[in-house]
Design a protein around this motif. Structure first.
Motif, PDB file in Angstrom:
ATOM      1  N   ASP A 212       0.945  -1.207   0.134  1.00 12.56           N
ATOM      2  CA  ASP A 212       0.129   0.017   0.149  1.00 12.56           C
ATOM      3  C   ASP A 212       0.825   1.272   0.013  1.00 12.56           C
ATOM      4  N   ALA A 213       2.035   1.092   0.783  1.00 10.17           N
ATOM      5  CA  ALA A 213       2.844   2.468   0.815  1.00 10.17           C
ATOM      6  C   ALA A 213       3.663   2.850  -0.540  1.00 10.17           C
ATOM      7  N   LEU A 214       3.845   1.591  -1.224  1.00 11.18           N
ATOM      8  CA  LEU A 214       4.474   1.753  -2.540  1.00 11.18           C
ATOM      9  C   LEU A 214       3.426   2.366  -3.477  1.00 11.18           C
ATOM     10  N   ASN A 215       2.250   1.838  -3.350  1.00  4.55           N
ATOM     11  CA  ASN A 215       1.375   2.260  -4.332  1.00  4.55           C
ATOM     12  C   ASN A 215       0.911   3.759  -4.220  1.00  4.55           C
ATOM     13  N   LEU A 216       0.840   4.159  -2.766  1.00  8.15           N
ATOM     14  CA  LEU A 216       0.611   5.473  -2.630  1.00  8.15           C
ATOM     15  C   LEU A 216       1.850   6.338  -3.124  1.00  8.15           C
ATOM     16  N   ALA A 217       3.072   5.882  -3.002  1.00  7.69           N
ATOM     17  CA  ALA A 217       4.180   6.533  -3.642  1.00  7.69           C
ATOM     18  C   ALA A 217       3.896   6.853  -5.019  1.00  7.69           C
ATOM     19  N   VAL A 218       3.662   5.761  -5.571  1.00  4.11           N
ATOM     20  CA  VAL A 218       3.411   6.061  -7.208  1.00  4.11           C
ATOM     21  C   VAL A 218       2.486   7.053  -7.533  1.00  4.11           C
ATOM     22  N   GLU A 219       1.274   7.175  -6.773  1.00  2.27           N
ATOM     23  CA  GLU A 219       0.071   8.021  -6.851  1.00  2.27           C
ATOM     24  C   GLU A 219       0.579   9.496  -6.472  1.00  2.27           C
ATOM     25  N   LEU A 220       1.328   9.788  -5.424  1.00  3.95           N
ATOM     26  CA  LEU A 220       1.898  10.855  -5.138  1.00  3.95           C
ATOM     27  C   LEU A 220       3.055  11.591  -5.822  1.00  3.95           C
ATOM     28  N   SER A 221       3.693  10.536  -6.419  1.00  2.00           N
ATOM     29  CA  SER A 221       4.678  10.959  -7.501  1.00  2.00           C
ATOM     30  C   SER A 221       4.207  11.610  -8.869  1.00  2.00           C
ATOM     31  N   GLU A 222       2.768  11.640  -9.002  1.00  3.35           N
ATOM     32  CA  GLU A 222       2.382  12.162 -10.191  1.00  3.35           C
ATOM     33  C   GLU A 222       2.438  13.710 -10.116  1.00  3.35           C
ATOM     34  N   ASN A 223       2.690  14.198  -8.861  1.00  4.60           N
ATOM     35  CA  ASN A 223       3.113  15.626  -8.421  1.00  4.60           C
ATOM     36  C   ASN A 223       4.431  15.889  -8.987  1.00  4.60           C
ATOM     37  N   PRO A 224       4.704  16.889  -9.963  1.00  3.83           N
ATOM     38  CA  PRO A 224       6.211  16.831 -10.177  1.00  3.83           C
ATOM     39  C   PRO A 224       7.128  17.421  -9.266  1.00  3.83           C
ATOM     40  N   LYS A 225       6.320  18.305  -8.551  1.00  8.53           N
ATOM     41  CA  LYS A 225       7.128  18.927  -7.401  1.00  8.53           C
ATOM     42  C   LYS A 225       7.400  17.824  -6.231  1.00  8.53           C
TER      43      LYS A 225
ATOM     44  N   ASP B 201       6.563   2.909 -13.353  1.00  9.15           N
ATOM     45  CA  ASP B 201       6.281   4.086 -13.418  1.00  9.15           C
ATOM     46  C   ASP B 201       7.018   5.388 -13.285  1.00  9.15           C
ATOM     47  N   PHE B 202       8.139   5.155 -12.209  1.00 11.35           N
ATOM     48  CA  PHE B 202       9.118   6.104 -12.092  1.00 11.35           C
ATOM     49  C   PHE B 202       9.945   6.453 -13.307  1.00 11.35           C
ATOM     50  N   GLN B 203      10.288   5.037 -13.997  1.00  8.59           N
ATOM     51  CA  GLN B 203      11.096   5.383 -15.320  1.00  8.59           C
ATOM     52  C   GLN B 203      10.343   6.471 -16.349  1.00  8.59           C
ATOM     53  N   LYS B 204       9.101   6.304 -16.413  1.00  6.82           N
ATOM     54  CA  LYS B 204       8.280   7.079 -17.316  1.00  6.82           C
ATOM     55  C   LYS B 204       8.686   8.641 -17.160  1.00  6.82           C
ATOM     56  N   ASN B 205       9.289   9.045 -15.857  1.00  9.92           N
ATOM     57  CA  ASN B 205       9.715  10.131 -15.730  1.00  9.92           C
ATOM     58  C   ASN B 205      11.124  10.580 -15.425  1.00  9.92           C
TER      59      ASN B 205
ATOM     60  N   ARG C  93       8.029  14.576  -6.793  1.00 13.12           N
ATOM     61  CA  ARG C  93       8.556  13.429  -7.315  1.00 13.12           C
ATOM     62  C   ARG C  93       9.950  13.267  -6.918  1.00 13.12           C
ATOM     63  N   PRO C  94      10.729  14.000  -6.870  1.00 11.88           N
ATOM     64  CA  PRO C  94      12.154  13.661  -6.598  1.00 11.88           C
ATOM     65  C   PRO C  94      12.333  13.363  -5.275  1.00 11.88           C
ATOM     66  N   GLU C  95      11.539  13.775  -4.386  1.00 11.30           N
ATOM     67  CA  GLU C  95      11.642  13.652  -2.628  1.00 11.30           C
ATOM     68  C   GLU C  95      11.041  12.218  -2.737  1.00 11.30           C
ATOM     69  N   ILE C  96       9.760  11.702  -3.298  1.00 11.99           N
ATOM     70  CA  ILE C  96       9.400  10.350  -3.155  1.00 11.99           C
ATOM     71  C   ILE C  96      10.026   9.402  -3.639  1.00 11.99           C
ATOM     72  N   ARG C  97      10.659   9.621  -4.809  1.00  9.05           N
ATOM     73  CA  ARG C  97      11.729   8.643  -5.585  1.00  9.05           C
ATOM     74  C   ARG C  97      12.875   8.320  -4.566  1.00  9.05           C
ATOM     75  N   ARG C  98      13.651   9.531  -3.720  1.00  9.04           N
ATOM     76  CA  ARG C  98      14.476   9.347  -2.843  1.00  9.04           C
ATOM     77  C   ARG C  98      14.117   8.480  -1.763  1.00  9.04           C
ATOM     78  N   ILE C  99      12.939   8.723  -1.142  1.00  7.58           N
ATOM     79  CA  ILE C  99      12.492   8.034  -0.071  1.00  7.58           C
ATOM     80  C   ILE C  99      12.067   6.547  -0.319  1.00  7.58           C
ATOM     81  N   VAL C 100      11.725   6.373  -1.342  1.00 11.17           N
ATOM     82  CA  VAL C 100      11.405   4.852  -1.920  1.00 11.17           C
ATOM     83  C   VAL C 100      12.683   3.987  -2.084  1.00 11.17           C
TER      84      VAL C 100
END
Length: 275
Positions: free
Chosen positions: A20-33, A65-69, A35-42
């Motif tokens: 659930d936490a990973l899925n939430l991270a993917v959802e939240l990473s749709e916000n470009p601002k 999903d992260f690779q798309k950006n 995204r970098p911090e979420i990718r770092r945390i994951v």
């Protein structure tokens, strides 16, 4: 406190919590601002869950999903580290899937390769190495291999002005760039006229705020050029000692070459000028 709150009672509940936490991270990473911090945390949490087969599907989906950006260097390095230090204890099916994930995330953009090998400073750097883990217990040999890789990137970038122009501002103001010196050696060995390359380095450095500069690249460059053209390096340092833009870094640059009578004279002059 009486306790630390709710805790998942079963392994299945724990694994579902991670998913659930990973899925939430993917959802939240749709916000470009964000995204970098979420990718770092994951990426920072990956090593603890990569060996859990139940979580691999969510990890793979998040990585795709992260690779798309843009390439996910932190995730790739985290997976490399987990494979190196934990992978031997995983079930074969888990190791196979994580190896496939590492291959998918391996950077192909030359700039990202440079960021990984020149700028990456976490841990020993062994995560970046391919080959026999037993052989890499020789730390000096392993660090030498990493230095050689950074040098080869320097040689490559010297012949590609667009890449060099993009990368220099990053490496010249990196908080910690453990192989920037080796990158500078590679620039010196590239075959480009050393005076021309020095002008490029100095111009790029002048665009970085004085309090944010890291001149390790310039140090490596001068160190290597001094071996083949000491007269040029002497001329560069003669100019640097009276250049206000180079004053705060002059002593470091001088120290990367021989400390002979000329060097001592320059250092004394730097002191008299307040460098």
């Amino acid at each position: 406190p009486r306790d630390y709150g709710w805790h998942p009672p079963t392994y299945g509940d724990i694994w579902n919590w991670f998913i659930d936490a990973l899925n939430l991270a993917v959802e939240l990473s749709e916000n470009p601002k964000a995204r970098p911090e979420i990718r770092r945390i994951v990426s920072g949490a990956l090593r603890g869950i990569l060996g859990i087969e139940a979580c691999l599907g969510a990890i793979e989906a998040a990585a795709e999903d992260f690779q798309k950006n843009g390439e996910w260097i932190d995730g790739w390095l985290a997976i490399r580290g987990a494979l190196r230090f934990d992978g031997d204890g995983w079930r074969p099916v888990v190791r196979k899937r994580v190896l496939a994930l590492e291959t998918m995330l391996r950077p192909s953009d030359p700039l990202n390769v440079a960021r990984a090998y020149v700028l990456e400073g976490r841990g020993s750097g062994f995560d970046l190495l391919d080959g026999d883990k037993e052989g890499e217990k020789d730390y000096s040999a392993a660090f030498e291999r990493l230095a050689q890789k950074a040098e080869s990137i320097g040689k490559e970038f010297a012949g590609q002005p667009t890449l060099l122009d993009q990368f220099l501002p990053e490496v010249l103001q990196a908080t910690r760039a453990p192989r920037a010196f080796s990158f500078g050696i590679g620039l010196a060995e590239s075959g480009m006229p050393a005076a021309q390359m020095w002008d490029i380095l100095k111009s790029s450095l002048n665009n970085v705020s004085a309090n944010q500069r890291d001149v390790s690249v310039l140090g490596g460059f001068l160190h290597q050029v001094h071996k083949t053209d000491p007269e040029l390096v002497s001329s560069i340092l003669d100019d640097a000692v009276v250049d206000p833009d180079m004053a705060s870094n002059f002593v470091y640059l001088q120290a990367q070459t021989d400390i002979d009578d000329e060097a001592i004279a320059r250092l004394r002059r730097a002191i008299s000028l307040g460098s």
